[in-house]
Design an enzyme around this catalytic site. Structure first.
Site, PDB file in Angstrom:
ATOM      1  N   SER A 296       0.839  -1.185   0.000  1.00  7.95           N
ATOM      2  CA  SER A 296       0.000   0.000   0.000  1.00  7.95           C
ATOM      3  C   SER A 296       0.879   1.243   0.000  1.00  7.95           C
ATOM      4  CB  SER A 296      -0.909   0.004   1.239  1.00  7.95           C
ATOM      5  OG  SER A 296      -1.679   1.182   1.277  1.00  7.95           O
ATOM      6  N   ASP A 297       0.579   2.171  -0.909  1.00  8.75           N
ATOM      7  CA  ASP A 297       1.340   3.415  -1.006  1.00  8.75           C
ATOM      8  C   ASP A 297       0.611   4.489  -0.217  1.00  8.75           C
ATOM      9  OD1 ASP A 297       2.915   5.520  -1.644  1.00  8.75           O
ATOM     10  OD2 ASP A 297       2.245   5.711  -3.709  1.00  8.75           O
ATOM     11  N   LYS A 298       1.153   4.868   0.915  1.00  5.81           N
ATOM     12  CA  LYS A 298       0.557   5.904   1.769  1.00  5.81           C
ATOM     13  C   LYS A 298       1.600   6.964   2.074  1.00  5.81           C
ATOM     14  CE  LYS A 298      -2.162   8.040   4.685  1.00  5.81           C
ATOM     15  NZ  LYS A 298      -1.283   9.189   4.881  1.00  5.81           N
ATOM     16  N   THR A 299       1.379   8.168   1.529  1.00  6.07           N
ATOM     17  CA  THR A 299       2.302   9.266   1.799  1.00  6.07           C
ATOM     18  C   THR A 299       2.084   9.773   3.220  1.00  6.07           C
ATOM     19  OG1 THR A 299       2.225   9.891  -0.523  1.00  6.07           O
ATOM     20  CG2 THR A 299       3.074  11.521   1.019  1.00  6.07           C
TER      21      THR A 299
END
Length: 459
Positions: free
Chosen positions: A335-338
């Site tokens: 999961s790409d979470k900034t």
């Protein structure tokens, strides 16, 4: 400039940018006043245009129930039921038991899936996206599906434009930056200034302006694109678990049929005493039905329904039951979470005061001036909730914000141009809040020693 060519509005004494009447006529709506639509106008337009949603293709639940009877195992059971009553002498006990079993299995699987889909639809409605809308002069948070043409709503960073809209605002306000890549394929951000159109589905990346809804639902550019796609992808694609279940049913059923044929041939050439040909046929079909996995679809549907309800407690929307099994079968989920994962509950800590600041009220006073109550972001909501109310009232009653530049990822600060109400000399001040290092450089750019001192105290 004639009034027949341009329409104008005004708010707080500032001239609003002129909008060509041809644009409004092309969008089939009039320029809404600065107070927004009234409740009566909203209801009238709701009756005319409906809700802001693209109609979804939904399958007929009763047709779905009927189609469940036309699957291989139910058809086999129906043949056995007919033979139980048709072959003499009839076996009414077998007839009744098979009939009850058939309807129970089909109806329970159908009802379980129906209840789960209804629960998921209710959950999806409960967490529907919302937008800041101005009606009768007051800003309020409403679901995006309740927008009607002519509504005024707030475009700010992170907002997905909920409908085709006309960007509005003061002629001195900064334009907004919008990401339209999902609609047009253009990777560069589009600049939208007052008078430009914003498309439904685009994402605001920078800036803050008001917008007026021009088209909703199926009449938006996004809605028309969905209509052009027509039935493409409208039918639900079976999941991996459903496919494997059907294959397993067919394999077991074919094995049962083979066994039944062997028994039929044996009894045909060496019949049991007192049995007729009809009794042999009926016996073979009963054996095949007994070996068929008739309860497998019910068990699978029940397990998935229980899993969907467990996910619903965690506010997770399941649009397809088979997705639960596919999700459970993953070994790694990337999961790409900034930034950081949080509870989305902000609160202010104890304020840190610089040497030149006399009290926390002074700090809160400037922070309130550099924030907006209308359509407030999470940080601004926490600020207005924590700041002393007498400070908030003083800032709102004694000062006037003439220009406001909202927070954006590039500058990492907000900037408000303010002046005292009733001040005749026109003196203005600037109030800003943002990233500590940015504010530090803004305040002490001409004093390197003080700049380094404050930087050393930052956590």
């Amino acid at each position: 400039m004639s009034s027949s060519e341009y329409a104008q509005g005004s708010e707080s004494g500032n001239a609003e940018v002129a909008v060509p009447v041809e644009k409004l006529q092309r969008e089939a709506t009039a320029l809404t006043g600065p107070q927004g639509l009234s409740e009566a106008e909203v209801e009238e337009r709701r009756k005319q245009y409906g809700f802001n949603e693209v109609p979804k293709v939904t399958k007929n639940k009763y047709k779905d129930l009927l189609m469940r009877y036309l699957q291989p195992i139910p058809i086999l059971m129906m043949i056995a039921i007919v033979l139980s009553a048709a072959v003499q002498p009839p076996e009414w006990l077998s007839f009744g038991l098979l009939l009850v079993e058939l309807n129970l299995l089909v109806f329970s699987a159908w009802r379980s899936e129906l209840n789960t889909n209804d629960a998921m639809a209710a959950l999806a409605d409960g967490i529907a996206p919302q937008i800041d809308v101005k009606r009768s002069g007051k800003w309020q948070r409403l679901p995006t599906r309740e927008l009607v043409p002519g509504d005024l709503f707030l475009l700010k960073g992170g907002v997905v434009v909920p409908a085709d809209a006309l960007v509005r605002g003061d002629e001195h306000e900064e334009p907004i930056k919008v990401d339209e890549s999902s609609l047009t394929g253009e990777a560069l951000l589009a600049t939208k200034k007052p008078g430009d159109s914003a498309l439904s589905g685009s994402v605001v990346k920078q800036g803050e302006l008001e917008a007026q809804v021009t088209s909703i639902g199926a009449e938006t550019m996004f809605g028309k694109s969905m209509a052009l796609l027509g039935g493409a992808g409208s039918e639900e694609v079976p999941g991996r678990l459903q496919t494997l279940t059907k294959r397993l049913q067919i394999v077991i059923l074919l094995c049962g049929i083979v066994v039944g044929l062997v028994i039929f041939l044996v009894l045909l050439f060496a019949p049991l005493p007192g049995t007729s040909f009809g009794d042999t046929v009926r016996m073979v079909f009963v054996i095949i039905v007994a070996g068929a996995p008739v309860t497998l679809p019910v068990v699978v549907a029940t397990i998935l329904a229980v899993g969907a309800k467990e996910l619903a407690r965690e506010k997770a929307v399941v649009t397809r039951l088979s997705a639960i099994e596919e999700l459970a079968g993953m070994d790694v989920l990337c999961s790409d979470k900034t930034g950081t994962l949080t509870l989305n509950q902000l609160r202010l800590d104890e304020p840190w005061l610089a040497k030149s600041v006399e009290s926390a009220d002074e700090l809160y006073f400037v922070a309130v001036l550099a924030a907006r109550r209308e359509g407030a972001e999470a940080i601004d909501q926490a600020l207005f909730g924590s700041a002393p109310q007498h400070v908030v009232h003083k800032a709102e009653n004694e000062m006037e914000v003439t220009k406001f530049v909202p927070f954006n990822p590039t500058d990492k600060k907000t900037l408000a141009t303010v002046r005292a109400r009733g001040n005749a000399d026109g003196t203005v001040w600037y109030a800003s809040k943002g990233s500590p290092d940015v504010i530090n450089r803004l305040c002490h750019a001409s004093n390197p020693e003080r700049l380094a001192e404050v930087e050393a105290q930052m956590v």
